[in-house]
Write an enzyme that holds these catalytic residues in place. Structure first.
Site, short mmCIF file in Angstrom:
data_model
loop_
_atom_site.label_atom_id
_atom_site.label_comp_id
_atom_site.label_asym_id
_atom_site.label_seq_id
_atom_site.Cartn_x
_atom_site.Cartn_y
_atom_site.Cartn_z
N TYR A 108 -10.76 -2.75 8.55
CA TYR A 108 -9.41 -2.33 8.96
C TYR A 108 -9.44 -1.05 9.78
CZ TYR A 108 -4.50 -1.08 8.81
OH TYR A 108 -3.22 -0.75 9.19
N HIS A 109 -10.13 -0.06 9.29
CA HIS A 109 -10.11 1.25 9.96
C HIS A 109 -10.88 1.22 11.26
CE1 HIS A 109 -9.45 1.94 5.60
NE2 HIS A 109 -8.46 2.66 6.08
N ASP A 150 -7.42 15.46 7.41
CA ASP A 150 -7.23 14.16 8.06
C ASP A 150 -8.43 13.85 8.96
OD1 ASP A 150 -6.28 11.88 9.32
OD2 ASP A 150 -5.09 13.02 10.76
N TYR A 174 0.86 -1.18 0.00
CA TYR A 174 0.00 0.00 0.00
C TYR A 174 0.90 1.23 0.00
CZ TYR A 174 -3.55 3.32 1.70
OH TYR A 174 -4.40 4.39 1.85
N HIS A 188 -8.89 10.86 10.64
CA HIS A 188 -8.62 9.85 11.66
C HIS A 188 -8.67 10.53 13.04
CE1 HIS A 188 -6.85 7.90 8.11
NE2 HIS A 188 -7.09 6.77 8.72
N LYS A 229 -8.56 18.89 15.15
CA LYS A 229 -7.93 18.31 13.96
C LYS A 229 -7.93 19.41 12.90
CE LYS A 229 -7.44 14.43 13.07
NZ LYS A 229 -6.24 13.54 13.12
#
Length: 736
Positions: A247-248, A611, A93, A613, A607
């Site tokens: 996954y996340h 982004d 990746y 996350h 944030k």
């Protein structure tokens, strides 16, 4: 004599099989010298209690035990021959800076043994902005490759035959212009759509749960998902239209059980959405794929992949498919990013190897192994080579591709897999009772549960109850300096802007406008015919050289850009540290500060940039609030100017900047300058997240008070912030 010995051995075995569990129990208790066998039980974060010993009684009632790979319920693998016939695909990746740089990286990796490409796009692209948009000044090319148009996509795959290479693209929010650009780039390479193989992630539900690189609200986003599934089913038979991603979720703090259940619940929602559109289940279900994280809970991760196949076959059975492939769960896996540590980072090589083994023993179809330096920055060529070679050694030296499902028949593994299946069913049923995953996401159920798990785990780590080698135990005194990859964001930004200017000057503007008008009209329509398929119309727009940002802007005019509401959890971190003397002492310290100042310290967690996350930001917000801080949490995707204004309005004393996408060297100085401009530089700025140690001096020089890297004990961070506030208060009093 040999016959007598054989007879003796058989009697001993028969005696054991007749049930000498009690004899084992007595012998074990004697070896434990007064401790109970229950003391050896392993209590996992999922609420499992794993015994120290399993036997045939533990697998007596498992209905699918003894099934073969390639047959429902696919416990032992989706293909009959699995790795001995075709090893898992080795993927890397990657994506950074410009299309040209990423292309050179891909071509080198292909020569070194990589068998499939996985593209990482920058955050500007993910959020549907062109590189010259004012909101993405710090994001262009930093955490992925910048793609603005078909021309960038052509440069990205220059010299890579797209009729022979499987390409996976992690893209959700801007899936239409990005996938359309890929299709057109392939056409202009001479490759027809039906020859393309690979995967587009196109999993928008998990974006609303954890990753936040959405653009539009849930309802129109689900229409886009369905249009992509519809188009690819009819025009791109070798291409996976969706990669349903857990996954996340795990990266955001989900346990393996939560990741398993919520991922499959997402998949169920997508299937229903496509069937509701009138698609026959067998026309698209065989091309659905999944994507799971593989963390450090080795045995549970192996069991998770086996359980996922059983559950998916069960869930898909309700749609009565005629093609057996519609029941199969095929998955890509990636080793954990959140398990990587900044401290003693070479330990990450070992962690990644263990996680990769779990993925392979669980039966993954493709695998990406993370590089050891990814808790610091984007991987270097050196670290990427180690990550890639980890898989090559597993295939070529360790012989891990020579046996199908080595754990098959293991008392422990089969029992654990079955227990996971049963527990996951309960979580899926909870989502179904709400009305499906779209409604569950709108109510915030999965996000809340995941954040609670994240807070509980952080409390265990902070107390040392969960050991992380080199972080909270066996710390290294002299770690040395690790070379990192540093992207010159200003250089990439200038290049992308110049290419965009040239594109707009040389294309037929009227042709572009007609294509965008057709797209706008279809987006406004309630019809779901192929004539109004948004991917088909976006492909036409990208052929005319529309840009990613222009396509997004048109759709934004119809659907609006989505801004989520923050719901922070309370009490989970504190309850997990109940009776902890260190935590109680910290609370007393904070109460003393609050009494002296007349109020508790006020923290604004933010944030900046694109982004999404927000695991770290939410974890800090909930933990600090539990300690006694007065905490505000900012909206996602803010600019430094917006953060400054809100911090002043909130009367904040500290701004905590969470950074995971390498934008800190641009955005933090901009924030500090903005505070000075508004005579609010008495507000303290601290930073946390993925920040290379090499950048610390730069941040301190521009005015950052404290920096907290990955693995920081949250309570220690709070204590340091109180000390900083104390010093500032003393200084202000002296000046007064």
């Amino acid at each position: 004599m040999a016959k007598k010995q054989k007879h003796h051995d058989k009697r001993a075995i028969d005696g054991w099989q007749q049930g000498d569990r009690q004899r084992w129990h007595d012998k074990a208790e004697k070896e434990l010298r007064g401790r109970s066998i229950d003391d050896m039980a392993w209590h996992t974060a999922d609420g499992f209690t794993l015994k120290p010993l399993y036997d045939k009684d533990d697998v007596r009632d498992i209905p699918y035990l003894g099934s073969f790979p390639g047959f429902p319920p696919f416990l032992r693998g989706p293909r009959a021959t699995m790795y001995p016939n075709k090893p898992w695909t080795i993927r890397q990746y990657a994506g950074f800076s410009t299309a040209e740089e990423s292309n050179a990286f891909y071509r080198h990796n292909l020569k070194q043994g990589v068998t499939g490409l996985s593209v990482a796009f920058d955050l500007a692209t993910h959020r549907g902005y062109d590189s010259d948009h004012a909101r993405v000044v710090a994001d262009v090319g930093k955490a992925g490759v910048a793609i603005d148009s078909v021309e960038d996509m052509k440069r990205l795959f220059d010299g890579i035959p797209l009729d022979k290479m499987s390409v996976s693209m992690t893209m959700n929010g801007a899936v239409l212009p990005v996938l359309a650009s890929f299709v057109v780039a392939a056409e202009e390479q001479g490759v027809k759509q039906e020859a393309l193989s690979g995967t587009i992630q196109n999993d928008i539900l998990k974006e609303f749960m954890v990753r936040n690189t959405f653009i539009f609200p849930p309802a129109p986003s689900m229409r886009i998902v369905a249009d992509v599934i519809d188009y690819t089913a009819k025009r791109m038979p070798r291409f996976n239209s969706i990669s349903i991603s857990g996954y996340h979720m795990q990266e955001a703090g989900a346990t393996p059980l939560q990741e398993l259940a919520y991922t499959l619940a997402d998949g169920l929602e997508y299937v229903r959405c496509a069937v509701k559109r009138g698609l026959d289940v067998d026309s698209f279900a065989p091309r659905l794929s999944f994507f799971f994280a593989i963390g450090m809970n080795f045995f549970m991760e192996v069991a998770k992949l086996r359980a996922a196949r059983v559950l998916w076959a069960e869930l898909m059975g309700q749609f009565a498919p005629k093609d057996e492939r519609s029941l199969t769960l095929r998955t890509h896996c990636q080793t954990s990013g959140v398990s990587l540590t900044e401290q003693d980072p070479y330990n990450n090589v070992v962690r990644t190897t263990i996680e990769a083994m779990a993925a392979v023993l669980g039966g993954t179809q493709s695998l990406h192994t993370n590089s050891f330096d990814e808790a610091l920055s984007l991987p270097t060529a050196f670290s990427s080579r180690i990550a890639r070679n980890t898989q090559l050694i597993m295939q070529e030296e360790a012989g891990m591709a020579r046996v199908i499902d080595p754990f098959g028949g293991s008392y422990f593994m089969e029992s654990t897999t079955h227990t996971l299946v049963q527990k996951a069913r309960l979580l899926i049923e909870e989502v179904e009772d709400i009305g499906g995953m779209t409604k569950a996401v709108e109510q915030g159920l999965p996000k809340r549960r995941i954040e609670e798990s994240s807070a509980r785990r952080q409390a265990r780590v902070d107390q040392g109850k969960e050991v992380i080698v080199g972080v909270n135990k066996y710390q290294c005194d002299d770690e040395g300096v690790i070379d990192i990859r540093d992207i010159d964001n200003h250089k990439v930004l200038a290049l992308q802007k110049a290419q965009l200017d040239n594109l707009r000057k040389t294309r037929d503007a009227s042709q572009v406008q007609r294509a965008l008008d057709a797209l706008r009209l279809a987006a406004s329509s309630q019809e779901t015919t192929f004539a109004t398929n948004l991917l088909a119309l976006t492909i036409e727009a990208m052929r005319c050289r529309a840009t990613v940002g222009e396509v997004t802007h048109v759709l934004e005019g119809v659907y609006q850009r989505y801004q989520p509401h923050h719901r922070t959890i309370q009490g989970v971190y504190a309850s997990s540290r109940h009776g902890d003397k260190e935590f109680d002492a910290l609370r007393e310290k904070l109460q003393h500060f609050a009494h002296k100042q007349g109020r508790p310290p006020r923290l604004f967690v933010v944030k900046m940039g694109q982004d999404g996350h927000d695991r770290g930001a939410h974890l800090i917000a909930t933990a600090f609030a539990d300690m006694g801080f007065d905490v505000d949490i900012g909206a996602l995707f803010q600019t430094p100017q917006e953060v400054c204004r809100q911090a002043i309005d909130n009367d904040s004393q500290i701004i905590g900047v969470s950074s995971l996408a390498a934008g800190h060297k641009t955005l933090v100085p901009m924030l500090i300058e903005e505070l000075k401009k508004h005579k609010a530089d008495d507000i303290i700025v601290v930073c946390g997240g993925i920040i290379p140690p090499q950048d610390y001096a730069f941040l301190y020089d521009v005015g950052v008070a404290e920096i907290f890297g990955p693995g920081t004990n949250v309570a220690d961070a709070a204590s340091k912030i109180i000390d900083v506030l104390d010093k500032q208060s003393t200084k202000l009093n002296l000046n007064a």
